[in-house]
Design an enzyme around this catalytic site. Structure first.
Site, short mmCIF file in Angstrom:
data_model
loop_
_atom_site.label_atom_id
_atom_site.label_comp_id
_atom_site.label_asym_id
_atom_site.label_seq_id
_atom_site.Cartn_x
_atom_site.Cartn_y
_atom_site.Cartn_z
N CYS A 77 0.84 -1.19 0.00
CA CYS A 77 0.00 0.00 0.00
C CYS A 77 0.88 1.25 0.00
CB CYS A 77 -0.99 -0.03 1.16
SG CYS A 77 -2.31 1.19 0.99
N HIS A 178 -3.76 -4.67 -0.24
CA HIS A 178 -3.36 -5.28 1.04
C HIS A 178 -3.49 -6.80 0.92
CE1 HIS A 178 -3.02 -1.75 3.69
NE2 HIS A 178 -3.91 -1.21 2.87
N GLU A 180 -2.59 -9.02 3.00
CA GLU A 180 -2.94 -9.59 4.30
C GLU A 180 -4.44 -9.49 4.58
OE1 GLU A 180 -2.29 -5.23 5.28
OE2 GLU A 180 -1.60 -6.67 3.78
#
Length: 196
Positions: A77, A178, A180
């Site tokens: 990001c 992102h 994750e």
């Protein structure tokens, strides 16, 4: 294998740490130069402003550490944006200048900012980050600034305009989304990076 998440002071690092641990790796969050330089892989995350992130990197003298580091780095990001030359945010912020391209506010027109939610990622170039991931898979985005199409782009996304969803230069990788927070495809991308 030592895995490091650089503490940029402006990100919620627990979800990234947990995702890496789910893949079976030990990981530490640190800004210690020695720990970073001895790591096998480094993550450079970031949420918030380029100004505050660069202030922290300068304060802890992490720019030179990143320039010296020879193993794979993944910017996530804002972390991807920090790899670029500068950001138009706040009348212009000089950044790491590893990726020789600027970051600008998204030209959203009728599309709301920030760009928040799931969007397709189109892979432009064969790359180890995207092994085992279907082209045009959806990843989770949250950002208002973007790196437009450039020579280092390995994947792109459309949000009123095309912008770089992923970049690579030598040992430096970056993703605007992102991983994750992107479910199984995000975990696969993290696994791919950790296995480079």
């Amino acid at each position: 294998m030592s895995i490091v998440i650089i503490n940029t002071g402006c990100a919620n690092l627990s979800s990234l740490k947990y995702a890496i641990q789910r893949l079976g790796y030990n990981v530490i969050i640190t800004s210690n130069h020695k720990n970073i330089l001895n790591a096998k892989k480094v993550f450079l995350p970031g949420v918030g402003t380029a100004f505050s992130a660069m202030k922290m990197l300068n304060q802890f003298k992490l720019k030179d550490v990143l320039y010296k580091y020879q193993q794979p780095v993944l910017g996530i990001c804002l972390g991807m944006q920090l790899l670029c030359s500068f950001s138009s945010e706040n009348n212009g912020i000089k950044m790491l200048d590893i990726i020789h391209a600027p970051v600008n506010i998204l030209k959203s027109n009728k599309f709301p900012l920030p760009h928040n939610g799931w969007n397709n990622v189109s892979v432009c170039d064969e790359n180890p980050l995207f092994i085992g991931i279907k082209n045009n898979s959806k990843f989770y985005f949250l950002h208002s600034y973007a790196l437009y199409e450039n020579d280092y782009m390995i994947a792109k996304t459309f949000y009123n305009v095309y912008f770089s969803a992923a970049v690579r230069k030598e040992n430096f990788f970056g993703v605007q989304f992102h991983p994750e927070k992107s479910g199984l495809v995000g975990l696969q991308l993290l696994k791919n990076f950790l296995e480079i």
